[in-house]
Design an enzyme around this catalytic site. Sequence first.
Site, PDB file in Angstrom:
ATOM      1  N   ASP A   1      -7.547  38.724  39.461  1.00  7.96           N
ATOM      2  CA  ASP A   1      -8.920  38.225  39.665  1.00  7.96           C
ATOM      3  C   ASP A   1      -9.864  38.683  38.560  1.00  7.96           C
ATOM      4  OD1 ASP A   1     -10.692  36.613  41.002  1.00  7.96           O
ATOM      5  OD2 ASP A   1     -11.279  38.120  42.474  1.00  7.96           O
TER       6      ASP A   1
ATOM      7  N   LYS B   1     -12.553  38.416  35.817  1.00 11.50           N
ATOM      8  CA  LYS B   1     -13.691  37.552  35.498  1.00 11.50           C
ATOM      9  C   LYS B   1     -14.914  38.451  35.326  1.00 11.50           C
ATOM     10  CE  LYS B   1     -14.455  36.501  40.435  1.00 11.50           C
ATOM     11  NZ  LYS B   1     -14.617  35.413  41.420  1.00 11.50           N
TER      12      LYS B   1
ATOM     13  N   ASN C   1     -16.400  40.457  38.213  1.00  9.21           N
ATOM     14  CA  ASN C   1     -15.651  41.589  38.745  1.00  9.21           C
ATOM     15  C   ASN C   1     -15.589  42.767  37.778  1.00  9.21           C
ATOM     16  OD1 ASN C   1     -15.182  40.405  41.186  1.00  9.21           O
ATOM     17  ND2 ASN C   1     -13.104  39.730  40.728  1.00  9.21           N
TER      18      ASN C   1
ATOM     19  N   ASP D   1     -13.242  44.991  42.798  1.00  5.02           N
ATOM     20  CA  ASP D   1     -12.691  43.972  43.693  1.00  5.02           C
ATOM     21  C   ASP D   1     -11.177  43.818  43.529  1.00  5.02           C
ATOM     22  OD1 ASP D   1     -12.219  41.980  45.516  1.00  5.02           O
ATOM     23  OD2 ASP D   1     -13.960  40.787  44.937  1.00  5.02           O
TER      24      ASP D   1
ATOM     25  N   THR E   1      -9.861  32.669  40.524  1.00  5.13           N
ATOM     26  CA  THR E   1     -11.014  31.812  40.234  1.00  5.13           C
ATOM     27  C   THR E   1     -10.550  30.659  39.353  1.00  5.13           C
ATOM     28  OG1 THR E   1     -12.469  33.729  40.375  1.00  5.13           O
ATOM     29  CG2 THR E   1     -13.316  31.810  39.192  1.00  5.13           C
TER      30      THR E   1
END
Length: 356
Positions: A172, A174, A177, A190, A207
Amino acid sequence: MVDTERERMFKEYNEILDDLKTAFMEKWKTKMDDNGKADDFERYRTVGTGAFGRVILVKHKPTNTYYAMKVLDKANLVKTKQVDHTRNEKRILQSINFPFMVFMEHINVLYFNSYFKDNSYVYMVLPFAQGGEMFTHLRRMGKFDESLARFYAAQVALALEYLHHCSLVYRDLKPENILIQNSGYIRMTDFGFCKMVDGRTWTLCGTPEYLAPEVILSKGYSKAVDWWGFGVLIYEMNAGYPPFYAHDPMKIYEKIIAGKYKFAHHFGEELRDILKNTLQVDLTRRYGNLKEGSMDIKRHRWFKSIDWIEIYHQKVQPSFIPHCSNSGDTTNFDFYDEVALEISSFDQYSNEFANF
């Protein structure tokens, strides 16, 4: 730095990495009980929200220290079948220990655990990074200066390398985060999609703009998806927008599968080269997934100015430090509607969270 010095640096860092993995495995095998309580914390305001709960700035009363408390609604977790995912996230947060990641710390001399639950909620107490999300600063600046993007990318590379060394895949990556500390260094946060993987996994998660082709094609995948996401992040930090973008997620997926993107006009040759080798649809050619693993990325000429040991020990002076007036400053975070925590008089989900 001459090649022999660089190789000596890599060897020294690999020894650090092995020690960190040993410490991780010891914690991973240890069951930690919850013996804290919400009353030990004074709540201030929400600094983040998600599908399953919110993150609140709190102050630990006995030590006057600020933390970010992740509060998850048990009923919501049960309804959305996220109990196992959340248990896994808690276990990962309790086991990892790396400078560029959020993780659960022992809070005071009593060494009580940074996790507890009551009749209605699950609580995870994490470090508070006053600088806010990278996403916020990236939007404010438009794009990062290439040297700042490289500084952040080096920390992310070390963080991913650490996770992979511990058999974890993050899934995840990005700017939302990645938090910026008041020191100017980052902390990835996260770990809801993070998973210990032995071989391959098939779950579709992440995402849209950051999904690797093999995830979209349901081929089964492993740690190489994080290096694809790493390429997307490097591109977005330097351009101000991701390489694969469309209003319709299906159009995004089509572009990703085809590996179709255009370089921003100001990208230099070294930056273009590392992007070509990480945003590589062919897994047999993607950097991070070859015989040398993460070393192909760390040895890449885009990173030639990086001293990886100095970065790890946070001895490099950041070119950007977010303005933070005090340790409880929330001005770098968006405002959210506040919702009162309503704690039930009895626990409806004692069985589901019995071994949590």
